[in-house]
Design a protein around this motif. Sequence first.
Motif, mmCIF file in Angstrom:
data_model
loop_
_atom_site.group_PDB
_atom_site.id
_atom_site.type_symbol
_atom_site.label_atom_id
_atom_site.label_comp_id
_atom_site.label_asym_id
_atom_site.label_seq_id
_atom_site.Cartn_x
_atom_site.Cartn_y
_atom_site.Cartn_z
ATOM 1 N N ILE A 138 -2.198 -11.533 -0.002
ATOM 2 C CA ILE A 138 -1.809 -10.814 -0.173
ATOM 3 C C ILE A 138 -2.236 -9.859 -1.188
ATOM 4 C CG2 ILE A 138 0.572 -9.588 0.357
ATOM 5 C CD1 ILE A 138 0.995 -12.888 0.579
ATOM 6 N N TYR A 139 -2.438 -8.545 -0.559
ATOM 7 C CA TYR A 139 -3.267 -7.921 -1.824
ATOM 8 C C TYR A 139 -1.337 -6.993 -2.598
ATOM 9 C CZ TYR A 139 -7.369 -8.855 -0.370
ATOM 10 O OH TYR A 139 -8.585 -8.972 0.149
ATOM 11 N N LYS A 140 -2.872 -6.527 -4.166
ATOM 12 C CA LYS A 140 -1.261 -5.928 -4.219
ATOM 13 C C LYS A 140 -0.058 -4.555 -3.804
ATOM 14 C CE LYS A 140 -0.201 -3.763 -9.012
ATOM 15 N NZ LYS A 140 -0.988 -3.232 -10.626
ATOM 16 N N LYS A 141 -1.216 -4.015 -3.322
ATOM 17 C CA LYS A 141 -0.667 -3.006 -2.244
ATOM 18 C C LYS A 141 0.115 -2.729 -1.089
ATOM 19 C CE LYS A 141 -3.713 0.030 -0.512
ATOM 20 N NZ LYS A 141 -2.529 0.259 0.500
ATOM 21 N N SER A 142 0.052 -4.129 -1.128
ATOM 22 C CA SER A 142 0.936 -5.112 0.055
ATOM 23 C C SER A 142 2.097 -5.135 -0.100
ATOM 24 C CB SER A 142 0.158 -6.133 0.783
ATOM 25 O OG SER A 142 -1.034 -5.366 1.686
ATOM 26 N N PHE A 143 2.359 -4.565 -1.410
ATOM 27 C CA PHE A 143 3.511 -5.360 -2.028
ATOM 28 C C PHE A 143 4.010 -3.849 -2.181
ATOM 29 C CE2 PHE A 143 1.951 -9.616 -3.201
ATOM 30 C CZ PHE A 143 3.193 -10.438 -2.746
ATOM 31 N N ILE A 144 5.529 -3.459 -1.337
ATOM 32 C CA ILE A 144 6.058 -2.949 -1.743
ATOM 33 C C ILE A 144 7.321 -2.414 -2.376
ATOM 34 C CG2 ILE A 144 7.458 -0.588 -0.425
ATOM 35 C CD1 ILE A 144 6.366 -1.893 1.933
ATOM 36 N N GLU A 145 6.926 -1.152 -4.065
ATOM 37 C CA GLU A 145 7.768 -1.250 -5.459
ATOM 38 C C GLU A 145 8.927 -1.163 -5.128
ATOM 39 O OE1 GLU A 145 8.455 1.404 -8.970
ATOM 40 O OE2 GLU A 145 7.364 1.289 -8.065
ATOM 41 N N LYS A 187 4.003 3.716 -1.364
ATOM 42 C CA LYS A 187 3.386 4.914 -1.253
ATOM 43 C C LYS A 187 2.015 5.020 -0.495
ATOM 44 C CE LYS A 187 5.417 5.368 -5.245
ATOM 45 N NZ LYS A 187 6.542 6.255 -5.972
ATOM 46 N N ASP A 188 2.136 3.992 0.787
ATOM 47 C CA ASP A 188 0.711 3.990 1.676
ATOM 48 C C ASP A 188 1.608 3.612 3.154
ATOM 49 O OD1 ASP A 188 -2.148 4.496 2.585
ATOM 50 O OD2 ASP A 188 -3.055 2.472 1.458
ATOM 51 N N VAL A 189 -0.042 3.929 3.663
ATOM 52 C CA VAL A 189 0.511 3.509 5.033
ATOM 53 C C VAL A 189 -0.345 2.557 5.828
ATOM 54 C CG1 VAL A 189 1.375 5.821 5.988
ATOM 55 C CG2 VAL A 189 -1.310 5.325 5.918
ATOM 56 N N ILE A 190 -1.498 2.345 4.976
ATOM 57 C CA ILE A 190 -2.609 0.731 5.253
ATOM 58 C C ILE A 190 -1.654 -0.305 4.270
ATOM 59 C CG2 ILE A 190 -4.986 0.666 4.826
ATOM 60 C CD1 ILE A 190 -5.013 3.759 5.136
ATOM 61 N N PHE A 191 -1.794 -1.498 4.801
ATOM 62 C CA PHE A 191 -1.003 -2.744 4.619
ATOM 63 C C PHE A 191 -1.965 -3.866 4.472
ATOM 64 C CE2 PHE A 191 2.333 -0.482 4.840
ATOM 65 C CZ PHE A 191 3.225 -0.492 3.798
ATOM 66 N N PRO A 192 -3.051 -4.245 3.341
ATOM 67 C CA PRO A 192 -4.476 -5.022 3.426
ATOM 68 C C PRO A 192 -4.220 -6.689 3.095
ATOM 69 C CG PRO A 192 -4.342 -3.709 1.516
ATOM 70 C CD PRO A 192 -3.222 -3.674 2.067
ATOM 71 N N PHE A 193 -4.143 -7.145 4.463
ATOM 72 C CA PHE A 193 -3.943 -8.963 4.231
ATOM 73 C C PHE A 193 -5.007 -9.839 4.948
ATOM 74 C CE2 PHE A 193 -0.290 -6.792 6.112
ATOM 75 C CZ PHE A 193 0.725 -7.568 4.690
ATOM 76 N N SER A 474 -8.304 -4.728 -4.619
ATOM 77 C CA SER A 474 -7.591 -5.763 -5.643
ATOM 78 C C SER A 474 -7.589 -5.111 -7.363
ATOM 79 C CB SER A 474 -8.044 -6.607 -6.148
ATOM 80 O OG SER A 474 -8.507 -7.866 -5.179
ATOM 81 N N ASN A 475 -8.481 -3.740 -7.326
ATOM 82 C CA ASN A 475 -8.556 -3.920 -8.055
ATOM 83 C C ASN A 475 -8.266 -2.146 -8.222
ATOM 84 O OD1 ASN A 475 -9.580 -5.522 -10.439
ATOM 85 N ND2 ASN A 475 -10.734 -5.547 -8.695
#
Length: 673
Positions: A138-145, A187-193, A474-475
């Motif tokens: 689970i990449y950082k951007k696939s967690f939702i604040e 923040k986005d509409v794309i969820f990478p796994f 990731s970065n």
Amino acid sequence: MEKLYIALVTAITVGLGVFFFMPEKDFNKEFNIPEPSNIKLSFIEKNKANLSWKNNFIGKNVIVFLDDVEGNRIASFILEPNVNNIDIELKEGIDYKAYIRAISSQGSYADSKNIYIKFFNSQADEAIFRGEDVELKIYKKSFIEGFNTLIYSIEDGENSFIDISYFRPENLTILKSVTSQSTSNIKDVIFPFGIKHTGKEAFDFPKYMKVFYENKIYRDFAIRRNEKYYPVISKELTRDEYENIYPTFFEIFSENFLNIPVIQNMKVKLFYKDYKKVPSYAELWKQKPYQKNMTFKQDLFVIDDYITRNEVSYRMPEKLMNNASGVELKDKAVIFIHGLQFVRLDQDYNNNGDFPWRYNRRFDYFNSWFEYIYKNPEKFENFDYYEFIYDTHSMTAEEFGEQLNKIMDENGFFDENGYKEIYLIGHSMGGLVARYAANVQYRPNIEKIITINAVNKGSPFQNLPQLFYSELISNYTFSLDIVEPLYSILTKTINSIIDKKPLDISTEIETIMRKNPLLFPVLFSEYGILDTFQGGMSINYVNQEYLSALENKLYSNIPFNDSIFKINDKIKKLNDEDMYLEKTIIFLSQINQYTSKPHFNFTYSVLKAFSEVAGIEDEDMINNDGAVTLDSQMLEGYEGPTIDKTFYENTVHEDILKNKNLIKRVFEEYILK
């Protein structure tokens, strides 16, 4: 009668003995206690979740076991046999394994399938979830604040899934959900796994994975629910041990974007063993000029639907040559090779005896060429005609070329009694396939290789999937600040069509690629416009100057271990060592800033924008036909080929094939002369 009585008593006695003294596993097998099924895990609030199941056997007790993945017991719960759910508290970041045991009054039991669980109540940098025989990255951007994340998985053959659910920590009433003024933090509409299979079963082929997703504004009130297959990005592109999958949620923008009610929970379900394989084939068909009315299905591109279409065919398949058919050969042969096609998982929907092209776009490719042959039979008495029909995705352009060479070789094309002259005609990727096929070994009877708008040095479009590089994901901090440039592109595109003027979107393209590098590659690959598999990745650009300049302009502030955009070494090697450059005829074209075809007007402008963002001043790297730059089409920098610019001006990438004057020129100037 006495013997029968003794036998009956003996059988009953033995049976009772087996019943009372057989091992427990035999008892279970004999009485076949059905295990608990239909297991589900749902979020309650904070760190609580509800585990539910279906009791298929009402016995003495039900026990729920909660272990860690190493098998250490964390907790167990003894329940009444009619109980079918339990609330459990979960600690953040622990890999749980749970299962339910149904126990009979005799003490025998049956266990449910294992359920693997992980819970997060904060936004993690990156995390790994471990299931039965799968790992999920689970990449950082696939967690939702502002959302808790609950993940669970059950192994069940093709129905195996990983369920990723996002929940607000506190349940809202429907009124509060709809009227809430709080920020959704989406923040986005794309969820990478990332997906890695850790079991014995391997799935190493170009594929699409089934994904289910939904979002809700209140408990079970879903405002969007869908299920579709998404392309799986290979380890070659991610440069990681995980393949990647990129579900997109168009309807889950923040309320500030579309003014929709606040999202209370979202779910994505990855069926990590339910794959659709990209169709794979590479066939050489002998064709005969023939006029016939044909009816077939026309695909509607992005829309998953078809219409019925009637067309006049000017050729019919005569023989499949893949199995050394031994057909009689004339003096000369023309072999047509089509280019890269959009990925369709049902590419054989038109496949029948009269239609080996699989679907209509491949049929359209050379129909006009066969019309010319059909209407001028006296000019082609000594010719045979072939089409190389291949899926374009499952292998590289080099491998498809080698396959074509092998089929020709096995059918005696190059033998002493074979063809005196062979002409290869390839469009787009097909031009590259033709050149690879010829260069397996020098064949004197290959008279000419004719490339039309070919990717002779690759295309920058096919470097976009290299943005799936896992280190970038990731970065990188992704941003929803792409809304304004997307709206600007839409507005400018409409105005360009109305006013029939060039489309200038360089600034918008740069902003989007800076703010969200995944947007273009994800959307283009999701709809099959970009090919993320072997075929597409084998035609990425060979121009190091161009790619390095683009990368440095966009991502110079991120210290990657490796470059993002990589050149195509195999195409460079082919160009450096090509034995047929003196026999190569190159046709090319460009768009003169505007074309009436909206999709090519857009792709032309995107390619032009790439060059301008990179600061490239070479006009041949800027100008293009909507798919391929001029320097790639004309093999700029290499001596030998004949460059024919007769149809150079304002012709888009695919339309050139239907230009009757070009067809006539190719035949009469380079084949019949």
